[in-house]
Design a protein around this motif. Structure first.
Motif, short mmCIF file in Angstrom:
data_model
loop_
_atom_site.label_atom_id
_atom_site.label_comp_id
_atom_site.label_asym_id
_atom_site.label_seq_id
_atom_site.Cartn_x
_atom_site.Cartn_y
_atom_site.Cartn_z
N PRO A 127 0.79 -1.23 0.00
CA PRO A 127 0.00 0.00 0.00
C PRO A 127 0.83 1.29 0.00
N VAL A 128 1.99 1.30 0.60
CA VAL A 128 2.77 2.56 0.70
C VAL A 128 3.46 2.87 -0.63
N VAL A 129 4.29 1.96 -1.13
CA VAL A 129 5.00 2.20 -2.39
C VAL A 129 4.01 2.28 -3.55
N GLY A 130 2.99 1.41 -3.52
CA GLY A 130 1.95 1.46 -4.56
C GLY A 130 1.26 2.81 -4.58
N PHE A 131 0.92 3.33 -3.39
CA PHE A 131 0.28 4.64 -3.29
C PHE A 131 1.18 5.73 -3.88
N ILE A 132 2.46 5.72 -3.51
CA ILE A 132 3.38 6.75 -4.00
C ILE A 132 3.49 6.72 -5.52
N CYS A 133 3.67 5.53 -6.08
CA CYS A 133 3.77 5.40 -7.55
C CYS A 133 2.50 5.89 -8.23
N ASN A 134 1.35 5.46 -7.69
CA ASN A 134 0.07 5.84 -8.28
C ASN A 134 -0.17 7.35 -8.16
N TYR A 135 0.14 7.91 -7.00
CA TYR A 135 -0.08 9.33 -6.77
C TYR A 135 0.78 10.19 -7.69
N VAL A 136 2.06 9.86 -7.76
CA VAL A 136 2.98 10.63 -8.61
C VAL A 136 2.57 10.50 -10.08
N GLY A 137 2.30 9.26 -10.52
CA GLY A 137 1.94 9.04 -11.92
C GLY A 137 0.64 9.70 -12.32
N ILE A 138 -0.40 9.50 -11.53
CA ILE A 138 -1.71 10.08 -11.86
C ILE A 138 -1.68 11.60 -11.78
N SER A 139 -0.99 12.13 -10.79
CA SER A 139 -0.89 13.60 -10.67
C SER A 139 -0.13 14.19 -11.86
N ALA A 140 0.97 13.55 -12.23
CA ALA A 140 1.74 14.03 -13.40
C ALA A 140 0.90 13.95 -14.66
N GLY A 141 0.20 12.85 -14.84
CA GLY A 141 -0.67 12.71 -16.02
C GLY A 141 -1.77 13.74 -16.06
N SER A 142 -2.36 14.03 -14.90
CA SER A 142 -3.43 15.04 -14.82
C SER A 142 -2.92 16.42 -15.21
N ILE A 143 -1.72 16.76 -14.74
CA ILE A 143 -1.13 18.07 -15.06
C ILE A 143 -0.76 18.14 -16.54
N ILE A 144 -0.24 17.05 -17.08
CA ILE A 144 0.07 17.00 -18.52
C ILE A 144 -1.19 17.18 -19.34
N ALA A 145 -2.29 16.50 -18.94
CA ALA A 145 -3.56 16.62 -19.67
C ALA A 145 -4.04 18.07 -19.68
N TYR A 146 -3.94 18.74 -18.56
CA TYR A 146 -4.34 20.14 -18.45
C TYR A 146 -3.56 21.01 -19.44
N PHE A 147 -2.23 20.82 -19.48
CA PHE A 147 -1.40 21.65 -20.36
C PHE A 147 -1.57 21.26 -21.83
N LEU A 148 -1.85 19.99 -22.12
CA LEU A 148 -2.15 19.60 -23.51
C LEU A 148 -3.42 20.30 -24.00
N ALA A 149 -4.43 20.34 -23.13
CA ALA A 149 -5.67 21.04 -23.50
C ALA A 149 -5.42 22.53 -23.69
N ARG A 150 -4.57 23.10 -22.85
CA ARG A 150 -4.23 24.52 -22.98
C ARG A 150 -3.57 24.79 -24.34
N LYS A 151 -2.68 23.87 -24.74
CA LYS A 151 -1.93 24.07 -25.98
C LYS A 151 -2.76 23.76 -27.23
N TYR A 152 -3.50 22.63 -27.21
CA TYR A 152 -4.18 22.17 -28.42
C TYR A 152 -5.66 22.47 -28.46
N GLY A 153 -6.24 22.89 -27.35
CA GLY A 153 -7.61 23.38 -27.32
C GLY A 153 -8.70 22.35 -27.55
N THR A 154 -9.85 22.88 -27.95
CA THR A 154 -11.07 22.11 -28.13
C THR A 154 -10.92 20.92 -29.07
N PRO A 155 -10.24 21.05 -30.21
CA PRO A 155 -10.15 19.90 -31.11
C PRO A 155 -9.55 18.65 -30.46
N LEU A 156 -8.58 18.82 -29.59
CA LEU A 156 -7.97 17.67 -28.91
C LEU A 156 -9.00 16.97 -28.03
#
Length: 195
Positions: A88-117
């Motif tokens: 639960p501890v290492v799994g949580f850390i990996c999941n938290y870092v990965g999902i948080s990074a992916g969420s932030i990347i998704a936000y910036f991809l939408a900022r860059k490529y807009g509605t069509p993406l």
């Protein structure tokens, strides 16, 4: 404009196929290992995964980021795998870092490529339903925070959608940092109890 849309669609499809091939290859390795008797118990399974060394947690973290950016698989599957594989501890850390990074990347991809993406990644009706509300809602920030906290919420979609709103990057990142751990912690503890 049409040429750019076609290139973007090809890029998204290629990345989706690549992610699926990686997942299938991983599953084939796991199936072979299962038939080789490496998964007779949770202990033997964890011992098998530990044989990969530091690559195991790194792969899980990257996989979790990728599944947010290319929403093909539900994120709770990675949370389950992470908990079983690394505890639960290492799994949580990996999941938290990965999902948080992916969420932030998704936000910036939408900022860059807009509605069509977003229209390429998600059903058009879903987009139309929420974009106007998100743009004029005074409660969208609270709604987004709750979407990050609650399990089984389509938060990948809302990360992309938020990239189209006027929400500042700093505010969005804080929502992810403070909201995401609770949902992931619930999954980690839940799967640890099942284990």
């Amino acid at each position: 404009m049409k040429k750019e849309k076609t290139k973007r669609q090809i890029y998204i499809k290629a990345l989706s196929v690549l992610l699926m091939v990686m997942v299938l290859a991983g599953l084939l390795v796991l199936v072979k290992s299962y038939f080789d008797g490496k998964f007779n118990s949770i202990d033997s399974f964890q011992e098998y995964i530990e044989g990969f060394g530091a690559f195991g947690p790194v792969f899980l973290t990257v996989f979790q980021a990728a599944q947010v950016v290319l929403p093909v698989l539900p994120g709770f599957l990675g949370c389950a795998v992470g908990t079983v594989m690394f505890g639960p501890v290492v799994g949580f850390i990996c999941n938290y870092v990965g999902i948080s990074a992916g969420s932030i990347i998704a936000y910036f991809l939408a900022r860059k490529y807009g509605t069509p993406l977003i229209r390429d990644l998600f059903h058009g009706e879903k987009y139309k339903k929420y974009i106007e509300w998100a743009a004029r809602s005074k409660t969208y920030t609270s709604f987004l925070f709750m979407a990050m906290v609650l399990p089984l919420f389509p938060d990948d979609f809302f990360c992309y959608l938020t990239g189209l709103t006027n929400m500042k990057p700093k505010k969005f990142i804080w929502i992810i940092i403070l909201g995401k751990p609770w949902c992931i912690l619930a999954y980690s503890l839940g799967f640890a109890l099942i284990d």
